[in-house]
Design a protein around this motif. Structure first.
Motif, PDB file in Angstrom:
ATOM      1  N   ALA A 202       0.849  -1.195   0.000  1.00 32.72           N
ATOM      2  CA  ALA A 202       0.000   0.000   0.000  1.00 32.72           C
ATOM      3  C   ALA A 202       0.881   1.240   0.000  1.00 32.72           C
ATOM      4  CB  ALA A 202      -0.914   0.005   1.217  1.00 32.72           C
ATOM      5  N   GLY A 203       1.981   1.198   0.784  1.00 36.10           N
ATOM      6  CA  GLY A 203       2.896   2.329   0.828  1.00 36.10           C
ATOM      7  C   GLY A 203       3.465   2.583  -0.550  1.00 36.10           C
ATOM      8  N   LYS A 204       3.790   1.506  -1.250  1.00 37.72           N
ATOM      9  CA  LYS A 204       4.411   1.654  -2.565  1.00 37.72           C
ATOM     10  C   LYS A 204       3.429   2.235  -3.585  1.00 37.72           C
ATOM     11  CE  LYS A 204       7.479  -1.044  -5.525  1.00 37.72           C
ATOM     12  NZ  LYS A 204       8.116  -2.380  -5.625  1.00 37.72           N
ATOM     13  N   SER A 205       2.157   1.826  -3.482  1.00 33.78           N
ATOM     14  CA  SER A 205       1.222   2.376  -4.466  1.00 33.78           C
ATOM     15  C   SER A 205       0.939   3.850  -4.173  1.00 33.78           C
ATOM     16  CB  SER A 205      -0.065   1.561  -4.530  1.00 33.78           C
ATOM     17  OG  SER A 205      -0.627   1.414  -3.258  1.00 33.78           O
ATOM     18  N   ASN A 206       0.940   4.223  -2.878  1.00 35.14           N
ATOM     19  CA  ASN A 206       0.866   5.649  -2.518  1.00 35.14           C
ATOM     20  C   ASN A 206       2.006   6.419  -3.171  1.00 35.14           C
ATOM     21  OD1 ASN A 206      -1.325   5.459  -0.909  1.00 35.14           O
ATOM     22  ND2 ASN A 206      -0.232   5.664   1.035  1.00 35.14           N
ATOM     23  N   LEU A 207       3.195   5.852  -3.021  1.00 31.08           N
ATOM     24  CA  LEU A 207       4.404   6.498  -3.520  1.00 31.08           C
ATOM     25  C   LEU A 207       4.322   6.668  -5.031  1.00 31.08           C
ATOM     26  CD1 LEU A 207       7.242   7.454  -2.583  1.00 31.08           C
ATOM     27  CD2 LEU A 207       8.072   5.179  -3.136  1.00 31.08           C
ATOM     28  N   LEU A 208       3.897   5.608  -5.718  1.00 32.34           N
ATOM     29  CA  LEU A 208       3.777   5.674  -7.176  1.00 32.34           C
ATOM     30  C   LEU A 208       2.780   6.751  -7.593  1.00 32.34           C
ATOM     31  CD1 LEU A 208       3.946   1.880  -8.068  1.00 32.34           C
ATOM     32  CD2 LEU A 208       5.441   3.672  -8.984  1.00 32.34           C
ATOM     33  N   GLY A 209       1.688   6.845  -6.829  1.00 33.14           N
ATOM     34  CA  GLY A 209       0.683   7.864  -7.118  1.00 33.14           C
ATOM     35  C   GLY A 209       1.264   9.270  -6.973  1.00 33.14           C
ATOM     36  N   GLU A 210       2.051   9.469  -5.896  1.00 38.05           N
ATOM     37  CA  GLU A 210       2.687  10.761  -5.660  1.00 38.05           C
ATOM     38  C   GLU A 210       3.647  11.110  -6.797  1.00 38.05           C
ATOM     39  OE1 GLU A 210       0.948  12.587  -3.608  1.00 38.05           O
ATOM     40  OE2 GLU A 210       2.860  13.569  -3.166  1.00 38.05           O
ATOM     41  N   LEU A 211       4.451  10.144  -7.195  1.00 36.12           N
ATOM     42  CA  LEU A 211       5.441  10.381  -8.246  1.00 36.12           C
ATOM     43  C   LEU A 211       4.737  10.712  -9.563  1.00 36.12           C
ATOM     44  CD1 LEU A 211       8.053   7.577  -7.427  1.00 36.12           C
ATOM     45  CD2 LEU A 211       8.258  10.031  -7.000  1.00 36.12           C
ATOM     46  N   ALA A 212       3.664   9.988  -9.852  1.00 35.52           N
ATOM     47  CA  ALA A 212       2.923  10.260 -11.081  1.00 35.52           C
ATOM     48  C   ALA A 212       2.372  11.685 -11.054  1.00 35.52           C
ATOM     49  CB  ALA A 212       1.782   9.247 -11.234  1.00 35.52           C
ATOM     50  N   ARG A 213       1.854  12.086  -9.872  1.00 28.39           N
ATOM     51  CA  ARG A 213       1.301  13.423  -9.725  1.00 28.39           C
ATOM     52  C   ARG A 213       2.362  14.498 -10.007  1.00 28.39           C
ATOM     53  NH1 ARG A 213       0.415  17.261  -5.859  1.00 28.39           N
ATOM     54  NH2 ARG A 213       1.715  16.248  -4.309  1.00 28.39           N
ATOM     55  N   LEU A 214       3.623  14.217  -9.587  1.00 26.74           N
ATOM     56  CA  LEU A 214       4.706  15.184  -9.770  1.00 26.74           C
ATOM     57  C   LEU A 214       5.378  15.045 -11.133  1.00 26.74           C
ATOM     58  CD1 LEU A 214       6.265  14.834  -6.209  1.00 26.74           C
ATOM     59  CD2 LEU A 214       4.988  16.798  -7.071  1.00 26.74           C
ATOM     60  N   GLY A 215       4.928  14.091 -11.941  1.00 27.59           N
ATOM     61  CA  GLY A 215       5.503  13.930 -13.271  1.00 27.59           C
ATOM     62  C   GLY A 215       6.844  13.221 -13.274  1.00 27.59           C
ATOM     63  N   VAL A 216       7.131  12.465 -12.216  1.00 27.46           N
ATOM     64  CA  VAL A 216       8.380  11.695 -12.173  1.00 27.46           C
ATOM     65  C   VAL A 216       8.081  10.299 -12.719  1.00 27.46           C
ATOM     66  CG1 VAL A 216      10.247  10.822 -10.708  1.00 27.46           C
ATOM     67  CG2 VAL A 216       9.067  12.954 -10.111  1.00 27.46           C
ATOM     68  N   GLU A 217       8.642   9.973 -13.878  1.00 29.42           N
ATOM     69  CA  GLU A 217       8.363   8.677 -14.488  1.00 29.42           C
ATOM     70  C   GLU A 217       9.288   7.604 -13.937  1.00 29.42           C
ATOM     71  OE1 GLU A 217       8.382   9.028 -18.739  1.00 29.42           O
ATOM     72  OE2 GLU A 217       7.022  10.758 -18.601  1.00 29.42           O
ATOM     73  N   VAL A 218       8.707   6.474 -13.565  1.00 30.39           N
ATOM     74  CA  VAL A 218       9.517   5.379 -13.027  1.00 30.39           C
ATOM     75  C   VAL A 218       8.754   4.075 -13.218  1.00 30.39           C
ATOM     76  CG1 VAL A 218       8.589   5.711 -10.711  1.00 30.39           C
ATOM     77  CG2 VAL A 218      10.768   4.565 -10.982  1.00 30.39           C
ATOM     78  N   ASP A 219       9.508   3.025 -13.446  1.00 33.65           N
ATOM     79  CA  ASP A 219       8.887   1.710 -13.625  1.00 33.65           C
ATOM     80  C   ASP A 219       8.473   1.150 -12.269  1.00 33.65           C
ATOM     81  OD1 ASP A 219       8.706  -0.589 -15.825  1.00 33.65           O
ATOM     82  OD2 ASP A 219       9.215  -1.460 -13.861  1.00 33.65           O
ATOM     83  N   LYS A 220       7.283   0.535 -12.217  1.00 35.91           N
ATOM     84  CA  LYS A 220       6.766  -0.034 -10.959  1.00 35.91           C
ATOM     85  C   LYS A 220       7.725  -1.017 -10.324  1.00 35.91           C
ATOM     86  CE  LYS A 220       1.774  -0.047 -11.643  1.00 35.91           C
ATOM     87  NZ  LYS A 220       0.585  -0.889 -11.846  1.00 35.91           N
TER      88      LYS A 220
END
Lengths: 531, 531
Positions: free
Chosen positions: B338-356
């Motif tokens: 759950a922490g990781k999906s939160n983090l991915l959501g935050e990064l997407a919001r900031l426009g930081v692209e990264v592979d899951k």
């Protein structure tokens, strides 16, 4: 009309101990039990003997003088007898006057969490209560998840309540364990339960998850319940338990409760409730909630300048209860809307005697307004306000005089190649005609300055031994280039347990901090009466 | 069943501004109005134009995009016409969509505080409302002391309500000004008023003096009222106003309200309420209440204990509402996934692209958790979070490198014998392989350090020309000896109009400020794409 007796059951030491960040030692539990006896609650639930060494130790002897000392624990397990259940035996061995058994009242939880049949759970309730009564204890049952259980399966929830009552439990306590039930539902469900268990044997245990633990407790009382469970200052798991400090004055002072109900607390004890609430926060090492109903520092504070003179004339039309009956004080805030009557009220509250016609009052008022326009906020800094007022009225000795100071923060690589920061302050201060230079390092410039200021104040040093800086707040007013910095410092004296707030305002954060620090020390010396 | 519309009226900027210790500037009021529009309340009461320079300035233009922008003020005085009443004229001149007049509804206060006759007070209500309506404004009337007034003289209190309604007021708001009325009384009295003014035109304004502002607001709704007045996080005079942050989830999620009523807030907005509540506390420079209903950090911190597996399987039986619907989190059950999906959501919001599947994500998650445990609060410092994330993912150039700094504040007498404070900072920084030493004076150590840091960054200098520090906040975490200082800096670029927040944490305030300043400059350079 004869008033019915309403009983207060405090669970600060049991459910309150579930609060995140709170962890009581045996010594603290003993001190809190004394506080609860002073407050006058009927039951003190001390914890769960057998569950942890602290609670087991706490129940080695009776810890209350006045209240019924109560141990909490589970009913016997399914599939074994009371005599063979070590948990129940620990409860029976505890030095308690009463035992409060917790039992599931929601069939879903009986199945999933206990893994036994509905009938086995009823047997466990009956056998446990009977064993406690046979051992000469007052018995009661906390029906866990009662309201959610009632909504899911009313017959089973009622069967649990009836079983506890018929087995001889003095109290059947209906618990809103998840805290989400609303007052209307509480009132309707408690009323339905009174058809099975008389209200005189029903208690309510509410949580604050919708901000209505107090309202839910009163709703249950409206429906007939005669025991309320709660905690000091509403501490407890998640959003907390029902706040007894709020409930007690409402029950004693407000219609219809004051006319219909009687507590084990008289008017004299009620005047101690503000002090008791604050003393409990002291034990928790936290600042009291200024906005707490009845006991908060702001509970009887009003800011409106136009109302101030009317309030002083006829306070009862602006106050729902008189502050003195709960041991609190009327506070008229000094603010930019301040009038002279605000100021006089404030001075009276602080014990500063002055004649209404004293011309220095007008100068003080003008100075307060000028300083507030510059960013000072005296309503948040009582001690600085008192010093300002006493100075304007010519009554503060000049204990010490800081001639100059220098603060330095350096960040560099040390001999090991690590980046380190060093903060150092030098203060030159005149005390009693003698100049002293003090130097101190610290965690940052303000801490270093604080250290140097308090390092050696000559003959005054012993008076500030117990002084500690407990909070430090900084705000930038009117951001941008013309910004000024407002520093608020909260100080505490470990010896006297006094707590006070001072303020400093400057474009320079170190200067602002310096003002607040000097005010704090001066206030400590003033109260120590060392002049 | 069609659901009736319930309206939310926010008075954070008016009644909330009466809270002791709270003092909003125009800039802060603008930021809070934006927050209220984001929350989705129907009315934003901005203050009292004409009463003080801040409010007059605030009403020079409309400050809301979505909510009805409302000005508060008194009805006309007795003995003069609306046209000759400067107070009412100020209200009519304000850039407001609606005007909320406050009027006495207790005959005692009419006599003592206003000094006019009961009829003159009714005339004042009628004439003021009619003037506002004639000027094209939505009009409403706050009936001050309504409940106490009703108990003293029900006919007169009802006459005030009726007069306001008949004159064309959209809302007649029943105010429990002293805050001492209990839910049962509120419900009965509001029900009586509906015989005179329809519930669809009635509002409730409750205070928390018995800890029941939320319950009183709901009691009024139960009796038919369809507007609730309250504030963000329940700030307000004395014990505070009704807490809209608590009321909104209850109205939207709980039976019977969710089935019968409709707010101007949808489920998507509701998930922002935790963030909005915390952002408001940030603006007030105070720590959010961990135990606040719905939005507190501990509100869904269910103790797992022996029932952990049951909670994991069916959390809804241990939670009165699912935490995610209010944007909060289940505390004990937050899994790494759950922490990781939160983090991915935050990064997407900031426009930081990264592979899951990028393993650096786990390291970043661990670092965020470690830093948050140490006091960082990345939810309030987007720019610092983005830098941390981009660094962990290897994407931030090292624009400059501060080798050392020294900051000095000296307070002494100058040649003219005046006490002056001088702040000076020296910074040694490597840019592009070259070492530069910069020195600057400033208003205090942080301002001097900021000046020296930004004085000469070589080839990057032009990219930070527009950079300005607009706000600077300091908080001490976990007061006492182990305390650390958290600094939050808000920066603004005059050229791009970008605005960002950075954070620093250290036991030393200058070090913490330094971290936040370096992050702020680095972020500006990153966004200027100068690498």
């Amino acid at each position: 009309m004869t008033r019915e007796r309403l009983y207060l059951f405090d669970t600060t030491l049991r459910d309150g101990a579930q609060t995140s960040g709170i962890d009581f030692s045996v010594t603290e539990k003993i001190a809190i039990a004394e506080l609860l006896d002073r407050l006058g609650v009927d039951y003190v639930e001390g914890g769960y003997p057998g569950a942890n060494p602290t609670d087991t130790e706490f129940f080695r002897e009776k810890r209350t003088k006045r209240a019924t000392f109560t141990a909490f624990g589970m009913t016997k397990r399914a599939g074994r007898s009371v005599a063979n259940d070590p948990g129940v035996q620990m409860l029976l061995d505890a030095a308690a006057d009463a035992i409060c058994f917790v039992a599931k009242a929601w069939d879903y939880h009986v199945r999933v969490a206990l893994g036994c049949s509905n009938e086995e759970n009823l047997d466990a309730i009956r056998d446990s209560v009977e064993a406690a009564v046979a051992a000469g204890r007052e018995a009661m049952v906390d029906c866990e998840h009662f309201f959610d259980g009632y909504k899911a399966n009313p017959d089973y929830a009622l069967a649990c309540a009836r079983t506890a009552h018929e087995a001889g439990a003095r109290w059947v306590v209906l618990c809103d364990t998840n805290g989400g039930t609303l007052p209307g539902e509480v009132e309707a469900i408690v009323r339905a339960v009174t058809a099975v268990v008389p209200g005189a044997n029903l208690g309510i245990h509410a949580h604050d998850d919708t901000g209505q633990a107090v309202a839910n407790s009163l709703a249950a009382v409206n429906a007939g319940a005669r025991q309320i469970q709660g905690t000091l200052n509403g501490i407890g798991e998640r959003c907390g338990n029902a706040n007894l400090i709020t409930l007690i004055p409402t029950l004693m002072l407000k219609t219809p409760y004051r006319d219909r109900l009687e507590l084990g607390i008289d008017a004299a004890r009620l005047t101690e409730i503000t002090a008791i609430s604050h003393a409990f926060d002291e034990m928790l090492n936290r600042a009291p909630n200024r906005h707490a109903p009845y006991v908060g520092e702001s509970a009887f504070a009003t800011k409106a300048g136009i109302h101030a003179s009317a309030i002083l004339k006829e306070p009862q039309t602006y106050e729902h209860v008189p502050p003195e009956v709960v041991g609190n004080k009327r506070k008229v805030l000094v603010s930019d809307q301040a009038g002279k009557s605000n100021l006089l009220g404030e001075l009276a509250r602080l014990g500063v005697e002055v004649d209404k016609a004293d011309p220095r009052l007008d100068r003080l008022l003008a100075e307060v307004k000028e300083r507030e326009a510059a960013g000072y906020a005296y309503e948040a800094a009582d001690a600085s306000f008192e010093l300002l007022a006493r100075k304007a009225l010519g009554k503060v000795p000049r204990f010490f005089d800081v001639k100059s100071f220098r603060v330095m923060v350096e960040r560099r690589h040390n001999a090991l190649g690590q980046l380190v920061s060093v903060s150092e302050a030098v203060v030159k201060v005149d005390v009693d005609g003698e100049t002293r230079m003090n130097v101190s390092e610290g965690n940052g410039p303000v801490n270093a300055l604080d250290g140097a200021l308090r390092k050696d104040l000559g003959k005054y040093q012993s008076a500030i031994e117990g002084l500690e800086l407990v909070d430090y707040k900084v705000r930038i007013l009117d951001g941008g280039t013309g910004a000024v910095t407002r520093v608020l410092i909260e100080s505490h004296d470990k010896t006297t347990h006094r707590r006070w707030f001072t303020i400093g305002v400057s474009s320079n954060i170190v200067d602002a901090s310096f003002q607040a620090l000097v005010d704090s020390i001066t206030y400590a010396l003033l109260k120590a009466d060392v002049a």
